[in-house]
Design an enzyme around this catalytic site. Structure first.
Site, PDB file in Angstrom:
ATOM      1  N   ASN A   1      10.439  66.755  28.406  1.00  0.00           N
ATOM      2  CA  ASN A   1      10.552  67.236  29.665  1.00  0.00           C
ATOM      3  C   ASN A   1      11.569  68.096  29.922  1.00  0.00           C
ATOM      4  O   ASN A   1      12.613  68.609  28.269  1.00  0.00           O
ATOM      5  CB  ASN A   1      10.106  66.800  30.623  1.00  0.00           C
ATOM      6  CG  ASN A   1      10.833  65.099  30.922  1.00  0.00           C
ATOM      7  OD1 ASN A   1      10.665  64.500  30.012  1.00  0.00           O
ATOM      8  ND2 ASN A   1      11.302  65.195  31.496  1.00  0.00           N
ATOM      9  N   ASP A   2      12.420  68.363  30.649  1.00  0.00           N
ATOM     10  CA  ASP A   2      14.056  68.654  31.336  1.00  0.00           C
ATOM     11  C   ASP A   2      14.953  68.674  29.591  1.00  0.00           C
ATOM     12  O   ASP A   2      14.829  67.807  28.775  1.00  0.00           O
ATOM     13  CB  ASP A   2      14.840  68.123  31.656  1.00  0.00           C
ATOM     14  CG  ASP A   2      14.555  67.919  32.922  1.00  0.00           C
ATOM     15  OD1 ASP A   2      13.350  67.271  33.240  1.00  0.00           O
ATOM     16  OD2 ASP A   2      14.435  66.864  34.534  1.00  0.00           O
TER      17      ASP A   2
HETATM   18  C1  FRU Z   1      12.676  66.446  36.444  1.00  0.00           C
HETATM   19  C2  FRU Z   1      13.146  64.819  36.633  1.00  0.00           C
HETATM   20  C3  FRU Z   1      14.872  63.972  36.558  1.00  0.00           C
HETATM   21  C4  FRU Z   1      15.237  63.358  35.856  1.00  0.00           C
HETATM   22  C5  FRU Z   1      14.418  63.287  34.324  1.00  0.00           C
HETATM   23  C6  FRU Z   1      13.342  62.363  34.327  1.00  0.00           C
HETATM   24  O1  FRU Z   1      12.037  66.497  36.102  1.00  0.00           O
HETATM   25  O2  FRU Z   1      12.625  64.383  36.887  1.00  0.00           O
HETATM   26  O3  FRU Z   1      15.730  64.658  37.832  1.00  0.00           O
HETATM   27  O4  FRU Z   1      16.217  63.167  35.804  1.00  0.00           O
HETATM   28  O5  FRU Z   1      13.355  64.284  34.949  1.00  0.00           O
HETATM   29  O6  FRU Z   1      12.583  62.265  33.377  1.00  0.00           O
END
Ligand code: FRU
Length: 481
Positions: free
Chosen positions: A20-21
């Site tokens: 993810n991010d």
């Molecule tokens: C956004 C999020 C962030 C967090 C991360 C955890 O997608 O929820 O706020 O730090 O992903 O993976």
């Protein structure tokens, strides 16, 4: 078509597991560094670490493996999102120092709801002198350091230097369940105090994740990812949103934003949690996560050993309307080869699923691009419509309609890379990113219809393909979340 062709060749994706991010974007000693949230043993686990890639040219990437993993109580439930800030001359030998700031997540579901009780949001720093190995973890902020008006949801630090001082943005959820940004300040990058808070005039979602700042041509933009906005027919169509507020003044003096000015970065099925940084040439670049936490829209074919990827790096520039434009980093044009003209009504068949399609000088009239009889982009009546013609290719995604900035279409750019499609209309004023999983014939069939345009498609080299194991499997569809 086999499933190896769904693997992107110039979009970063995990060799195995979940992504993810994007995190820690920076240019350090000349090399670009991109990290992302990652779980290797997904779907059995959701514990997040930071996967690390670096590149000299934004095209060829070296995989450095896991850079940061949970290793102590303060980050025991995940090394969550954060940023990198490069301190010029900050290393002991006078060289540059990479400082990485991230959120150490701790949740105890037996203790409480993990909103008001049962969660620790620790902001932690690690440093690196070589850009690859990281030192001791330094816990800099804990729950006790946030205003009492905040819940225990405080995370995703973004650090930058301005006027000789360091600032950190943190995304927060208040006790009233409203999204907010905390702006912290520091003289040494280690001890922080609250500088001010930024709220919307009226509540705008219950939590703002992943805050960020873009400073382009003297204008400040505050980026946030609000959770909890109700979906509407033509906007906020994902579970959670990602966008920015254009600010009238400096972010450092802004305490309130008008929620009506919120602009979505990208209208696609697959976009969230972008990060922004300035490279050594002074360009402002954005990379987003090509995914969302939404089961019916995060579907990938069963058994795929990896899930999700990042967008290409996008250059941010200022439009005449005071809003930001996003265009694929210019380096990507170096991947183009074997140009083929597109003529209305004639199929162009490219051997692989990698292409850069560009229509410029578009005359009045409707424009349609159909890819593999699976995905159709139509621009008509001031709207961009994105529609899957084939359920299996959509894997849960179906159709969307997006108002086109300015009503008329002047140019359209479409990047296809394995299971990714990024659409840029009108110089990147309107952007749409989606995953797709075309079955059937090998390669990419492009059919265009338009009244008049300069229309071309290039095949694209896929440097990342060399770094992955080939993988093939028959592909029924299921959700991955
Ligand atoms: C956004 C999020 C962030 C967090 C991360 C955890 O997608 O929820 O706020 O730090 O992903 O993976």
């Amino acid at each position: 078509m086999n499933a190896t062709s769904w693997r992107p060749g110039f979009h970063l994706s995990p060799a195995v597991g979940w992504a993810n991010d994007p995190n820690g974007l920076c240019q350090f000693n000349g090399r670009y560094h991109v990290f992302f949230q990652h779980t290797a043993d997904w779907p059995q686990s959701t514990l997040k670490d930071w996967q690390h890639y670096s590149s000299a040219d934004l095209l060829h990437w070296e995989d450095h493996g896991v850079a940061l993993a949970p290793s102590m109580h303060e980050d025991s439930c995940g090394a969550y999102s954060g940023c990198a800030w490069v301190e010029r001359g900050g290393a002991p030998d006078g060289g540059d120092l990479m400082r990485v700031y991230y959120t150490g997540n701790v949740t105890d579901h037996e203790a409480g709801d993990c909103i008001h009780v049962g969660r620790e949001a620790n902001q932690i720093m690690v440093t690196s002198t070589d850009g690859v190995s990281f030192g001791e973890k330094d816990v800099q902020l804990t729950n006790a350091d946030y205003p009492a008006t905040c819940t225990q949801h405080v995370r995703d630090p973004k650090v930058w230097k301005q006027d000789g001082r360091l600032y950190m943005l943190l995304g927060a959820r208040t006790q009233k369940d409203v999204g907010q940004v905390l702006v912290m300040a520091s003289d040494d990058g280690r001890s922080w105090r609250l500088h001010h808070q930024i709220d919307s005039v009226h509540p705008f979602g219950f939590m703002w994740e992943c805050p960020n700042v873009a400073q382009v041509d003297g204008h400040d933009f505050l980026a946030v990812c609000p959770q909890g906005l109700p979906s509407e027919a033509e906007r906020w169509q994902n579970l959670w949103q990602a966008g920015y507020f254009p600010l009238d003044d400096s972010l450092l003096t802004t305490t309130e934003v008008d929620e009506h000015t919120f602009v979505e970065w990208d209208h696609g099925f697959d976009f969230y949690a972008p990060q922004i940084f300035v490279d050594d040439t002074g360009r402002t670049l954005l990379v987003g996560w090509m995914g969302v936490f939404q089961e019916d829209q995060t579907a990938v074919p069963d058994g795929l050993p990896w899930c999700h990827c990042l967008t290409v790096p996008r250059e941010l520039t200022l439009g005449e309307d005071g809003l930001l434009r996003q265009t694929p980093a210019r380096e990507l044009e170096q991947l183009r080869h074997d140009e083929a003209p597109l003529t209305p009504g004639t199929d162009v068949l490219l051997p692989d699923l990698e292409a850069d399609i560009a229509l410029t000088n578009i005359a009045e009239g409707d424009v349609t691009l159909t890819l593999n009889d699976a995905l159709r982009l139509t621009v008509a009546g001031g709207y961009l419509k994105v529609r899957f013609l084939d359920d299996a290719a959509g894997a849960g995604r179906s159709s969307r309609i997006v108002p086109l900035d300015g009503g008329k279409l002047d140019d359209l750019r479409v990047l296809v890379d394995g299971s990714t499609v990024e659409v840029y209309a009108n110089g990147g004023a309107t952007v749409f990113s989606t995953r797709w999983f075309p079955h059937g014939e090998k390669g990419l069939r492009v059919r265009a219809s338009f009244a008049g345009a300069t229309a071309r498609a290039w095949q694209m080299y896929a440097p990342l393909h060399e770094t992955y194991e080939p993988w093939d499997s028959p592909a029924p569809i299921r959700a991955c979340a």
